[in-house]
Design an enzyme around this catalytic site. Structure first.
Site, PDB file in Angstrom:
ATOM      1  N   ALA A   1      20.575   1.337 -41.307  1.00 17.75           N
ATOM      2  CA  ALA A   1      21.259   0.287 -41.869  1.00 17.75           C
ATOM      3  C   ALA A   1      22.720   0.560 -42.057  1.00 17.75           C
ATOM      4  O   ALA A   1      23.148   1.693 -41.838  1.00 17.75           O
ATOM      5  CB  ALA A   1      20.595  -0.166 -43.246  1.00 17.75           C
ATOM      6  N   PRO A   2      23.434  -0.336 -41.823  1.00 12.00           N
ATOM      7  CA  PRO A   2      23.292  -1.857 -41.467  1.00 12.00           C
ATOM      8  C   PRO A   2      22.609  -2.292 -40.159  1.00 12.00           C
ATOM      9  O   PRO A   2      22.330  -3.520 -39.993  1.00 12.00           O
ATOM     10  CB  PRO A   2      24.665  -2.736 -41.927  1.00 12.00           C
ATOM     11  CG  PRO A   2      25.418  -1.646 -41.547  1.00 12.00           C
ATOM     12  CD  PRO A   2      25.130  -0.393 -41.805  1.00 12.00           C
TER      13      PRO A   2
ATOM     14  N   CYS B   1      30.433  10.001 -38.922  1.00 10.41           N
ATOM     15  CA  CYS B   1      31.815   9.427 -39.015  1.00 10.41           C
ATOM     16  C   CYS B   1      32.836  10.234 -39.536  1.00 10.41           C
ATOM     17  O   CYS B   1      33.517   9.908 -40.330  1.00 10.41           O
ATOM     18  CB  CYS B   1      32.128   8.012 -39.472  1.00 10.41           C
ATOM     19  SG  CYS B   1      31.297   7.510 -40.845  1.00 10.41           S
TER      20      CYS B   1
HETATM   21  N1  SAM Z   1      23.250   3.605 -38.012  1.00 12.94           N
HETATM   22  C1  SAM Z   1      23.885   2.885 -39.145  1.00 12.94           C
HETATM   23  C2  SAM Z   1      24.881   1.912 -38.328  1.00 12.94           C
HETATM   24  O1  SAM Z   1      25.157   1.827 -37.291  1.00 12.94           O
HETATM   25  O2  SAM Z   1      24.605   0.546 -38.956  1.00 12.94           O
HETATM   26  C3  SAM Z   1      24.873   3.445 -39.943  1.00 12.94           C
HETATM   27  C4  SAM Z   1      24.034   4.650 -40.650  1.00 12.94           C
HETATM   28  S1  SAM Z   1      24.928   5.253 -42.175  1.00 12.94           S
HETATM   29  C5  SAM Z   1      25.973   6.238 -41.570  1.00 12.94           C
HETATM   30  C6  SAM Z   1      23.681   6.169 -42.869  1.00 12.94           C
HETATM   31  C7  SAM Z   1      22.411   5.430 -43.445  1.00 12.94           C
HETATM   32  O3  SAM Z   1      21.587   6.503 -43.733  1.00 12.94           O
HETATM   33  C8  SAM Z   1      22.623   4.760 -44.815  1.00 12.94           C
HETATM   34  O4  SAM Z   1      22.312   3.500 -44.622  1.00 12.94           O
HETATM   35  C9  SAM Z   1      21.883   5.570 -45.711  1.00 12.94           C
HETATM   36  O5  SAM Z   1      21.260   4.818 -46.687  1.00 12.94           O
HETATM   37  C10 SAM Z   1      20.714   6.057 -44.725  1.00 12.94           C
HETATM   38  N2  SAM Z   1      20.034   7.261 -45.276  1.00 12.94           N
HETATM   39  C11 SAM Z   1      20.417   8.402 -45.937  1.00 12.94           C
HETATM   40  N3  SAM Z   1      19.331   9.176 -46.193  1.00 12.94           N
HETATM   41  C12 SAM Z   1      18.154   8.777 -45.517  1.00 12.94           C
HETATM   42  C13 SAM Z   1      17.103   9.170 -45.324  1.00 12.94           C
HETATM   43  N4  SAM Z   1      16.629  10.406 -45.781  1.00 12.94           N
HETATM   44  N5  SAM Z   1      16.191   8.263 -44.787  1.00 12.94           N
HETATM   45  C14 SAM Z   1      16.329   7.276 -44.287  1.00 12.94           C
HETATM   46  N6  SAM Z   1      17.773   6.642 -44.347  1.00 12.94           N
HETATM   47  C15 SAM Z   1      18.536   7.259 -44.923  1.00 12.94           C
END
Ligand code: SAM
Length: 291
Positions: free
Chosen positions: A115-116, A231
């Site tokens: 997400a998102p 990032c």
């Molecule tokens: N790749 C996404 C984009 O381009 O829109 C952004 C991802 S953001 C850097 C990291 C995401 O990982 C967050 O939404 C967070 O809630 C989720 N997250 C963190 N730990 C997680 C887990 N154990 N399993 C699944 N999602 C996780």
């Protein structure tokens, strides 16, 4: 304000001159950038936006990446192209992982922390809607955002799972994986936004990144490839995570930098983009699991 703890870590890692360049990048006001979504696209977004008085130019290294000159996000959000999912507002750096992962029709792809959904929908578009993508997100509110973006961008064949990626059964396996890991965001600091940074937060992020990368490597098929990205420009979240997780047949595959990327380092085949007027700070590594 740049948190003192972050400044000290940057000086320790990069020295005075590069730290000054990074901090100049934090202070820069970046233009709005967007990705044209070919799944929904109805033709040349530049010409159509220009007809509305919005000046855009294409970025050299990706035919679907555009930079907007002189208009802010709220103006773009009012356009038909935005409302019907033909364009997705996305930083240039964040377009890189799907490009380097290069998903093809028929491949199984896991977007582990999705997400998102900017990168999920980009993966989908790059494969012409033909890769078999599973997108995982553990946070409920952010999962809702992911579903919304998948629908708006026409990524109808993505399987979205609201779950902790660490809990996925190891019996699953994928040809390709994107782990765009949660991180401190040390590459995306902006002097206009409050910064959330502390060494204890950095340690928590690094511990989660290590677990997620080890999990990703178990879920990757033999012969498969993955991208690890953050990032962040801090080696504690990047090179050190790779050092802790790689070995036993999993190796870094050198990435060729795309034209015009401002790089902090390209050591050992990884890429670290320097924050600048056009780019957020970003780290990428491609990993292959030997067959
Ligand atoms: N790749 C996404 C984009 O381009 O829109 C952004 C991802 S953001 C850097 C990291 C995401 O990982 C967050 O939404 C967070 O809630 C989720 N997250 C963190 N730990 C997680 C887990 N154990 N399993 C699944 N999602 C996780």
């Amino acid at each position: 304000m740049i948190p003192q703890e972050l400044h000290d870590l940057l000086i320790g890692q990069y020295g005075d001159a590069l730290t000054a360049a990074i901090e100049e990048g934090y202070a820069a006001e970046r233009p709005v950038t967007f990705r044209y979504n070919r799944i929904k696209g109805q033709g040349d977004p530049a010409a159509r936006l220009m007809a509305q008085g919005i000046e855009v130019r294409r970025v050299k290294w990706y035919e679907d990446a555009y930079l907007v000159e002189g208009a802010r996000e709220d103006v773009l959000r009012e356009t038909e192209l935005y409302k019907n999912g033909e364009i997705y507002l996305q930083s240039l750096s964040s377009m890189l992982p799907p490009i380097y992962l290069s998903p093809a029709a028929g491949e199984t792809v896991l977007d582990m922390t999705a997400a998102p959904g900017g990168k999920t929908t980009e993966l989908y578009a790059l494969s012409g809607g033909k890769a078999l993508i599973t997108a995982c997100e553990r946070d409920g509110v952010r999962f809702g955002r992911l579903q919304y973006n998948l629908a708006r961008q026409g990524a109808g064949r993505v399987t979205a799972l609201k779950c902790d990626a660490l809990a996925l059964d190891d019996a699953f396996s994928f040809d390709k994986i994107l782990l765009d890991a949660p991180c401190t965001g040390s590459g995306t600091l902006s002097l206009n936004k409050p910064a959330r940074f502390s060494e204890s937060y950095l340690l928590r992020c690094a511990a989660l990144q290590e677990k997620l990368l080890k999990k990703a490597l178990r879920l990757l098929k033999k012969g498969g490839e993955m991208i690890y990205s953050t990032c962040s420009v801090l080696r504690q979240e990047n090179e050190e995570i790779l050092e802790k997780c790689l070995g036993r047949g999993c190796t870094v595959q050198p990435l060729v930098p795309l034209e015009g990327l401002p790089l902090l380092s390209g050591g050992a085949g990884t890429l670290c983009v320097c924050p600048s007027r056009e780019y957020e700070g970003f780290f990428l590594a491609k990993i292959k699991k030997e067959g």
